[in-house]
Design a protein around this motif. Sequence first.
Motif, PDB file in Angstrom:
ATOM      1  N   SER A  59      -2.556   4.282 -10.207  1.00  0.00           N
ATOM      2  CA  SER A  59      -3.809   4.973 -10.560  1.00  0.00           C
ATOM      3  C   SER A  59      -3.816   5.389 -12.027  1.00  0.00           C
ATOM      4  O   SER A  59      -4.875   5.581 -12.606  1.00  0.00           O
ATOM      5  CB  SER A  59      -4.145   6.116  -9.598  1.00  0.00           C
ATOM      6  OG  SER A  59      -3.075   6.981  -9.501  1.00  0.00           O
ATOM      7  N   GLU A  60      -2.644   5.467 -12.643  1.00  0.00           N
ATOM      8  CA  GLU A  60      -2.601   5.713 -14.101  1.00  0.00           C
ATOM      9  C   GLU A  60      -2.742   4.419 -14.904  1.00  0.00           C
ATOM     10  O   GLU A  60      -2.911   4.464 -16.111  1.00  0.00           O
ATOM     11  CB  GLU A  60      -1.227   6.272 -14.509  1.00  0.00           C
ATOM     12  CG  GLU A  60      -0.930   7.658 -14.082  1.00  0.00           C
ATOM     13  CD  GLU A  60       0.531   7.979 -14.401  1.00  0.00           C
ATOM     14  OE1 GLU A  60       1.070   7.466 -15.413  1.00  0.00           O
ATOM     15  OE2 GLU A  60       1.126   8.719 -13.610  1.00  0.00           O
ATOM     16  N   LEU A  61      -2.531   3.276 -14.252  1.00  0.00           N
ATOM     17  CA  LEU A  61      -2.344   2.038 -15.016  1.00  0.00           C
ATOM     18  C   LEU A  61      -3.468   1.026 -14.892  1.00  0.00           C
ATOM     19  O   LEU A  61      -3.688   0.245 -15.818  1.00  0.00           O
ATOM     20  CB  LEU A  61      -1.045   1.335 -14.562  1.00  0.00           C
ATOM     21  CG  LEU A  61       0.269   2.115 -14.684  1.00  0.00           C
ATOM     22  CD1 LEU A  61       1.428   1.276 -14.167  1.00  0.00           C
ATOM     23  CD2 LEU A  61       0.527   2.519 -16.131  1.00  0.00           C
ATOM     24  N   VAL A  62      -4.138   0.982 -13.728  1.00  0.00           N
ATOM     25  CA  VAL A  62      -5.124  -0.081 -13.522  1.00  0.00           C
ATOM     26  C   VAL A  62      -6.542   0.494 -13.503  1.00  0.00           C
ATOM     27  O   VAL A  62      -6.731   1.712 -13.474  1.00  0.00           O
ATOM     28  CB  VAL A  62      -4.842  -0.905 -12.242  1.00  0.00           C
ATOM     29  CG1 VAL A  62      -3.463  -1.531 -12.289  1.00  0.00           C
ATOM     30  CG2 VAL A  62      -5.028  -0.068 -10.977  1.00  0.00           C
ATOM     31  N   PRO A  79       0.803  -1.226   0.000  1.00  0.00           N
ATOM     32  CA  PRO A  79       0.000   0.000   0.000  1.00  0.00           C
ATOM     33  C   PRO A  79       0.842   1.285   0.000  1.00  0.00           C
ATOM     34  O   PRO A  79       0.324   2.347   0.355  1.00  0.00           O
ATOM     35  CB  PRO A  79      -0.783  -0.132   1.314  1.00  0.00           C
ATOM     36  CG  PRO A  79       0.147  -0.882   2.221  1.00  0.00           C
ATOM     37  CD  PRO A  79       1.016  -1.765   1.359  1.00  0.00           C
ATOM     38  N   PHE A  80       2.114   1.205  -0.409  1.00  0.00           N
ATOM     39  CA  PHE A  80       2.984   2.397  -0.418  1.00  0.00           C
ATOM     40  C   PHE A  80       2.366   3.431  -1.371  1.00  0.00           C
ATOM     41  O   PHE A  80       2.116   3.141  -2.551  1.00  0.00           O
ATOM     42  CB  PHE A  80       4.374   1.969  -0.887  1.00  0.00           C
ATOM     43  CG  PHE A  80       5.457   3.008  -0.775  1.00  0.00           C
ATOM     44  CD1 PHE A  80       5.635   3.758   0.381  1.00  0.00           C
ATOM     45  CD2 PHE A  80       6.334   3.213  -1.833  1.00  0.00           C
ATOM     46  CE1 PHE A  80       6.660   4.703   0.477  1.00  0.00           C
ATOM     47  CE2 PHE A  80       7.366   4.141  -1.752  1.00  0.00           C
ATOM     48  CZ  PHE A  80       7.520   4.887  -0.593  1.00  0.00           C
ATOM     49  N   ILE A  81       2.122   4.628  -0.859  1.00  0.00           N
ATOM     50  CA  ILE A  81       1.333   5.608  -1.616  1.00  0.00           C
ATOM     51  C   ILE A  81       1.946   5.958  -2.986  1.00  0.00           C
ATOM     52  O   ILE A  81       1.214   6.026  -3.983  1.00  0.00           O
ATOM     53  CB  ILE A  81       1.001   6.839  -0.740  1.00  0.00           C
ATOM     54  CG1 ILE A  81      -0.085   6.396   0.258  1.00  0.00           C
ATOM     55  CG2 ILE A  81       0.532   8.029  -1.580  1.00  0.00           C
ATOM     56  CD1 ILE A  81      -0.607   7.454   1.185  1.00  0.00           C
ATOM     57  N   PRO A  82       3.258   6.154  -3.089  1.00  0.00           N
ATOM     58  CA  PRO A  82       3.801   6.432  -4.437  1.00  0.00           C
ATOM     59  C   PRO A  82       3.499   5.304  -5.443  1.00  0.00           C
ATOM     60  O   PRO A  82       3.299   5.579  -6.633  1.00  0.00           O
ATOM     61  CB  PRO A  82       5.308   6.564  -4.183  1.00  0.00           C
ATOM     62  CG  PRO A  82       5.403   7.018  -2.747  1.00  0.00           C
ATOM     63  CD  PRO A  82       4.289   6.313  -2.029  1.00  0.00           C
ATOM     64  N   ILE A  83       3.438   4.065  -4.965  1.00  0.00           N
ATOM     65  CA  ILE A  83       3.072   2.949  -5.859  1.00  0.00           C
ATOM     66  C   ILE A  83       1.600   3.072  -6.256  1.00  0.00           C
ATOM     67  O   ILE A  83       1.241   2.898  -7.434  1.00  0.00           O
ATOM     68  CB  ILE A  83       3.362   1.585  -5.179  1.00  0.00           C
ATOM     69  CG1 ILE A  83       4.871   1.363  -5.095  1.00  0.00           C
ATOM     70  CG2 ILE A  83       2.667   0.441  -5.920  1.00  0.00           C
ATOM     71  CD1 ILE A  83       5.278   0.024  -4.500  1.00  0.00           C
ATOM     72  N   LEU A  84       0.747   3.412  -5.300  1.00  0.00           N
ATOM     73  CA  LEU A  84      -0.681   3.569  -5.629  1.00  0.00           C
ATOM     74  C   LEU A  84      -0.869   4.677  -6.659  1.00  0.00           C
ATOM     75  O   LEU A  84      -1.713   4.580  -7.546  1.00  0.00           O
ATOM     76  CB  LEU A  84      -1.491   3.874  -4.362  1.00  0.00           C
ATOM     77  CG  LEU A  84      -1.476   2.791  -3.288  1.00  0.00           C
ATOM     78  CD1 LEU A  84      -2.368   3.195  -2.116  1.00  0.00           C
ATOM     79  CD2 LEU A  84      -1.931   1.445  -3.842  1.00  0.00           C
ATOM     80  N   LYS A  85      -0.054   5.728  -6.539  1.00  0.00           N
ATOM     81  CA  LYS A  85      -0.183   6.832  -7.512  1.00  0.00           C
ATOM     82  C   LYS A  85       0.220   6.376  -8.911  1.00  0.00           C
ATOM     83  O   LYS A  85      -0.405   6.770  -9.896  1.00  0.00           O
ATOM     84  CB  LYS A  85       0.642   8.032  -7.056  1.00  0.00           C
ATOM     85  CG  LYS A  85       0.011   8.682  -5.827  1.00  0.00           C
ATOM     86  CD  LYS A  85       0.598  10.034  -5.503  1.00  0.00           C
ATOM     87  CE  LYS A  85      -0.304  10.702  -4.472  1.00  0.00           C
ATOM     88  NZ  LYS A  85       0.366  11.750  -3.709  1.00  0.00           N
ATOM     89  N   VAL A  86       1.250   5.554  -9.005  1.00  0.00           N
ATOM     90  CA  VAL A  86       1.629   5.022 -10.325  1.00  0.00           C
ATOM     91  C   VAL A  86       0.495   4.136 -10.855  1.00  0.00           C
ATOM     92  O   VAL A  86       0.067   4.269 -12.006  1.00  0.00           O
ATOM     93  CB  VAL A  86       2.945   4.204 -10.249  1.00  0.00           C
ATOM     94  CG1 VAL A  86       3.224   3.498 -11.573  1.00  0.00           C
ATOM     95  CG2 VAL A  86       4.112   5.114  -9.877  1.00  0.00           C
ATOM     96  N   ASP A 107     -10.095   7.603  -6.808  1.00  0.00           N
ATOM     97  CA  ASP A 107     -11.548   7.787  -6.876  1.00  0.00           C
ATOM     98  C   ASP A 107     -12.241   6.597  -6.184  1.00  0.00           C
ATOM     99  O   ASP A 107     -12.093   5.451  -6.631  1.00  0.00           O
ATOM    100  CB  ASP A 107     -11.940   7.855  -8.367  1.00  0.00           C
ATOM    101  CG  ASP A 107     -13.439   7.977  -8.558  1.00  0.00           C
ATOM    102  OD1 ASP A 107     -14.178   8.028  -7.550  1.00  0.00           O
ATOM    103  OD2 ASP A 107     -13.859   8.023  -9.737  1.00  0.00           O
ATOM    104  N   PRO A 108     -13.010   6.861  -5.118  1.00  0.00           N
ATOM    105  CA  PRO A 108     -13.656   5.756  -4.385  1.00  0.00           C
ATOM    106  C   PRO A 108     -14.575   4.906  -5.263  1.00  0.00           C
ATOM    107  O   PRO A 108     -14.822   3.735  -4.953  1.00  0.00           O
ATOM    108  CB  PRO A 108     -14.464   6.452  -3.293  1.00  0.00           C
ATOM    109  CG  PRO A 108     -13.944   7.842  -3.216  1.00  0.00           C
ATOM    110  CD  PRO A 108     -13.321   8.171  -4.528  1.00  0.00           C
ATOM    111  N   ALA A 109     -15.057   5.472  -6.359  1.00  0.00           N
ATOM    112  CA  ALA A 109     -15.919   4.692  -7.250  1.00  0.00           C
ATOM    113  C   ALA A 109     -15.144   3.534  -7.892  1.00  0.00           C
ATOM    114  O   ALA A 109     -15.744   2.581  -8.396  1.00  0.00           O
ATOM    115  CB  ALA A 109     -16.502   5.593  -8.332  1.00  0.00           C
TER     116      ALA A 109
END
Length: 408
Positions: free
Chosen positions: A79-82, A70-77, A102-104
């Motif tokens: 969020s562009e990909l999945v 759950p490392f936030i910089p990984i989640l940010k990457v 986006d919670p949706a």
Amino acid sequence: MKPLGPIPAGYGAIDGVLAVGGQKVAQLVDMAGGTPLFVYSEDMLRTRVAQLRNAMPERLEIHYAIKANPFIPILKVFSELVDGFDIASGGELDIVTAAGIDPALVSFAGPGKRDRELEAAISAGVTLNLESEAEAMRAIAIGERLGKTPRLAIRVNPDFDLKGSGMKMGGGAKPFGLDAERVPALVREVIASGAEWRGFLIFAGSQALDAEAVADTQAQTLELAARLVRECNSPLPHCNLGGGFGIPYFPGDVPLDLALVGEKLAAQFDTLPAELADTDFCIELGRYLVGESGVYLATVIDRKDSHGEVFLVTDGGMHHQLAASGNFGTVVRRNYPAAIATKFVAEPQEEASIVGCLCTPLDRLSDKGHFPRADVGDIVAIFCAGAYGASASPSAFLGQGPALEMLV
Ligand SMILES: *Cc1c(COP(=O)(O)O)cnc(C)c1O
């Protein structure tokens, strides 16, 4: 001498030192402020998702199960990909919120959801994967109280499991999901309550390397979904087919044949039963997306000799790498891929065990591996550290605290 697991593709060397993202790990350690340190490669994350997209049918959405990392910089990457994110606690909901996701796009599975977690998820518009009838009733009541329509899916406990998987999550009595035969009745109740009906999550297992087994499970999952749709006689908006794609950790492990899984799933999609013609499908993966993209670095603090065996004592350990130490769901301890990072291209010269700084014999990161000679100050690398490392190890043990993490 005991064999080491295979070092994943994508790692190189500069001046003989292990390099990630075009930089020597010694330099990365300086930038981060020391060891123990997890380094994750953005390039490798991107490559992995691209390989997956390329192999899988276009119709299949890809979700990331954040519990793997759950490392936030990984989640940010990501969020562009999945296409979506799967969480399994209120704490993970806070993390995806902090990452600006986006919670949706988020769905929430996991047994034992507390009322305040259900409230937070329903308020945010996250889809709940219901784990029981009782949880469904609580979610519906909370939605009414909040004046908010809950988005509800049902996690089905399938009557089969994923063959050869490292962790079985379906088949027989389980604390996860609702036994398949009880699902149609609950679907009817959920729909009658006025909730937004989202569909099924059917998760049968984890860490499988056998493409045929993954494909068989996906076929059985589609069959089960179609049967349940017939029984409850309502359209299925969405079906999460689970995941289970494994990565090679141990000597002799062969990577999953992704192309074969993709071909078989495409064939299934081409011949879907009418009940599923309009359904959206996804898979949810954790370790497959991040596991190989991370390496754990620790510094040799002491070099010891005991009864003729060499021990490289590091400032890291099982408090960050529980799985590599063999204490996270493995029956027989085997070695993860490991190397002396500061002597990455040197020929192996000696048998040595890499241990951590914890006062327990369990704290062994590599047992009797064949390595170049390492001394105090050298950096060791444990590979396949991107998933279930930082997030699934007891970092409070012995007052050690968490490792540093960086994405490069
Ligand atoms: C843990 C988990 C995953 C991710 O498993 P991986 O082996 O990391 O891919 C996906 N879905 C559910 C429901 C899980 O519990």
